[in-house]
Design a protein around this motif. Sequence first.
Motif, PDB file in Angstrom:
ATOM      1  N   ALA A 145       0.828  -1.212   0.000  1.00  0.00           N
ATOM      2  CA  ALA A 145       0.000   0.000   0.000  1.00  0.00           C
ATOM      3  C   ALA A 145       0.861   1.260   0.000  1.00  0.00           C
ATOM      4  CB  ALA A 145      -0.937  -0.007   1.204  1.00  0.00           C
ATOM      5  N   LEU A 146       2.075   1.164   0.516  1.00  0.00           N
ATOM      6  CA  LEU A 146       2.929   2.347   0.674  1.00  0.00           C
ATOM      7  C   LEU A 146       3.955   2.523  -0.435  1.00  0.00           C
ATOM      8  CD1 LEU A 146       3.676   2.049   4.507  1.00  0.00           C
ATOM      9  CD2 LEU A 146       2.068   3.615   3.412  1.00  0.00           C
ATOM     10  N   VAL A 147       4.125   1.515  -1.294  1.00  0.00           N
ATOM     11  CA  VAL A 147       5.252   1.526  -2.219  1.00  0.00           C
ATOM     12  C   VAL A 147       5.181   2.690  -3.209  1.00  0.00           C
ATOM     13  CG1 VAL A 147       4.271   0.009  -3.995  1.00  0.00           C
ATOM     14  CG2 VAL A 147       6.753   0.016  -3.600  1.00  0.00           C
ATOM     15  N   ASN A 148       3.984   3.113  -3.584  1.00  0.00           N
ATOM     16  CA  ASN A 148       3.834   4.254  -4.489  1.00  0.00           C
ATOM     17  C   ASN A 148       3.482   5.542  -3.747  1.00  0.00           C
ATOM     18  OD1 ASN A 148       4.476   2.889  -6.802  1.00  0.00           O
ATOM     19  ND2 ASN A 148       2.368   2.469  -7.396  1.00  0.00           N
ATOM     20  N   GLY A 149       3.626   5.529  -2.452  1.00  0.00           N
ATOM     21  CA  GLY A 149       3.311   6.711  -1.652  1.00  0.00           C
ATOM     22  C   GLY A 149       2.181   6.457  -0.691  1.00  0.00           C
ATOM     23  N   GLY A 150       1.089   5.881  -1.201  1.00  0.00           N
ATOM     24  CA  GLY A 150      -0.043   5.529  -0.347  1.00  0.00           C
ATOM     25  C   GLY A 150      -0.545   6.696   0.481  1.00  0.00           C
ATOM     26  N   ASP A 151      -0.791   7.847  -0.177  1.00  0.00           N
ATOM     27  CA  ASP A 151      -1.214   9.031   0.575  1.00  0.00           C
ATOM     28  C   ASP A 151      -2.524   8.784   1.321  1.00  0.00           C
ATOM     29  OD1 ASP A 151       0.962  10.709  -0.336  1.00  0.00           O
ATOM     30  OD2 ASP A 151       0.021  10.573  -2.290  1.00  0.00           O
ATOM     31  N   VAL A 152      -3.422   8.040   0.687  1.00  0.00           N
ATOM     32  CA  VAL A 152      -4.676   7.657   1.350  1.00  0.00           C
ATOM     33  C   VAL A 152      -4.664   6.144   1.498  1.00  0.00           C
ATOM     34  CG1 VAL A 152      -7.188   7.666   1.239  1.00  0.00           C
ATOM     35  CG2 VAL A 152      -5.898   9.588   0.306  1.00  0.00           C
ATOM     36  N   ILE A 153      -4.712   5.669   2.730  1.00  0.00           N
ATOM     37  CA  ILE A 153      -4.683   4.228   2.986  1.00  0.00           C
ATOM     38  C   ILE A 153      -6.073   3.779   3.394  1.00  0.00           C
ATOM     39  CG2 ILE A 153      -3.768   2.414   4.462  1.00  0.00           C
ATOM     40  CD1 ILE A 153      -1.164   3.908   4.575  1.00  0.00           C
ATOM     41  N   LEU A 154      -6.611   2.822   2.651  1.00  0.00           N
ATOM     42  CA  LEU A 154      -7.928   2.253   2.916  1.00  0.00           C
ATOM     43  C   LEU A 154      -7.722   0.865   3.494  1.00  0.00           C
ATOM     44  CD1 LEU A 154      -9.496   3.354  -0.462  1.00  0.00           C
ATOM     45  CD2 LEU A 154     -10.028   4.349   1.754  1.00  0.00           C
TER      46      LEU A 154
END
Length: 650
Positions: free
Chosen positions: A159-168
């Motif tokens: 979820a974070l590898v591309n930044g994941g600014d909004v995590i659902l």
Amino acid sequence: MSEVLLDIKGVSRTFSAGDQALTVLNNVSLKVHRGEMIAIIGASGSGKSTLMNILGCLDKPSTGSYLINGQDISKMDEDQLAALRREYFGFIFQRYHLLGDLSAVANVEVPALYASEEKSARRVKAENLLSRLGLSDRMDHKPSQLSGGQQQRVSVARALVNGGDVILADEPTGALDSSSGKEMMKLLQELHKDGHTIILVTHDAQVAGFADRIIEIKDGEIKSDRATKVEASVVSALAGKVTTDKKKHSRFDWSRYFEALKMALIAMSNHRLRTFLTMLGIIIGIASVVSVVALGTGSQQSVLANMASMGTNTIEIKPGNGLGDRRSGRVRTLTASDANALKTLPFVDSVTPTVRANVAIRYASQAVSAEVQGVGPEYFRVRGYTLAQGQYFDDASVDALAQVAIIDSNTAEEVFPNENPIGKVIFLGKLPVTIIGVTEPRENAFGNSDSLSVWIPYTTVSGRIFRQDDVNDITVRVNESVSSTAAEEGIIRLLKMRHGVEDFFTVNTDTIRENIEKTSATMTLLISTIAFISLVVGGIGVMNIMLVSVTERTREIGIRMAVGARKSDILRQFLIEAVLVCICGGILGISLAFLVGIIFASSSSNFQMVYSINSIIAAFACSTLIGLLFGYLPARSAAKLNPVDALSRD
């Protein structure tokens, strides 16, 4: 209060349930600000997961609007929505939704792969994230080798590898024990402090208590929306407008094809039996086409070789107007001098006149019937005979009307079964002749001949048996490099000039060869067509099993779409897989055809299969084309799947 990031206005979501419509969300409005940590709670079936799917662009509302940073997603195409999922949203699923064929680090890399990030950069980023989450020693393990908590942490890293600014996060602790659940919530809080916007979907009040804001949903409607504590300092997560950089992804990128090929190979390797059964029809079809063409070519060459043994590329000249001319026996204008004149033509290899005699052969006390022919010294070259023993007669023998003979192997066996015929004297009628040679036995195109043949100089027949000057026919062997038709025309012109009239006709054996080649080609084409039908049937089999594969791998497709795969990415992967299956099937089919040839060669001495490079290339190209044609429908079917529907299937 910070700027509104996600804005849902009057959203409803309705699904078809038979003849009725089932409303899961009913006129829901919700604003999410940057940096918030929100918990959406409710009982099963309340609509909270559907709301999360809409927030994460996995699903679209039936009515109402959804704005991200002020931009309406209803105006975005599928690739733009995929870019949002890939670059701005990060999903943490209750059931992890990891790709079972890939290692932990490869699972984390998938969103970055679809973002066209270079391999080395995304690998470093994935390894750093896994190390940060305490999985540095489990990077090469597949999901089946990881515990539930470890799989969930891999999901977080993805979820974070591309930044994941909004995590659902959908029920992030639902599949974990209490200890792992606490670690997961602690991790989410850390991510929140780092500036990520966190949206939790849960039915657990304790999990919801970690959030700054709790939204309760019931029967598809929001019942309450309350803050739990003073909001933490907000760090801007999505600066500026949400954009989808079409220019970045529109360029031709070989790495995406290479990665799709790599994933196709992994899928084929992990399902070897299914892959083999898929390509079985292609293997049989390709092997059939290549083998049939090789068999046809081999048989054609064998027949032509047999014809060559009878005298290849020959033209016979006979008196009269044709084979049915009853007056031909009275035409006596064809002479040995005509044969000598034909020798001067540049395209002539060899010439022989022939005079036939019907006489009995006697030796000692036995008499047999045999075909006696008076021929020139070049007869044996014209007709392709070779000597088993003895020697040929020459021009001097012709000039001297020599009483010498050459017999074939059948005559030698019949008349001299237990003795050497060389030097023996036989009587042709009343004429004694000495045997000076025996020819090798041979098969012709019409099988083994059991006739007895004796050859003597044509002058001996004309001068000592018949007392005639004309010959029965003349046979000309034409150089292989010259057109037989052109040579025939040259022969006709010369003889017409010599005779003044065309009182002869020609028989061109090359025409027979051409007819054999045409017949062989027609039969090869017919059988190849039947074999091609088997290829088409094999292609249909590929399509059917690929369609089944799409059904079996629906969840995988949903996962890939959830992490940002475009429809073109899914289409490419399944199409490459289908083509790869057919190419491998083509290679195995060609190999099988060569194996058949080896077996055939070891069991048959008549002729061998002759493989054509063109047929092999055509078969290989055909297998690739079948992969493209019959693989497109399953690939298109996979690409058209709705992400949320695909994720919900097992």
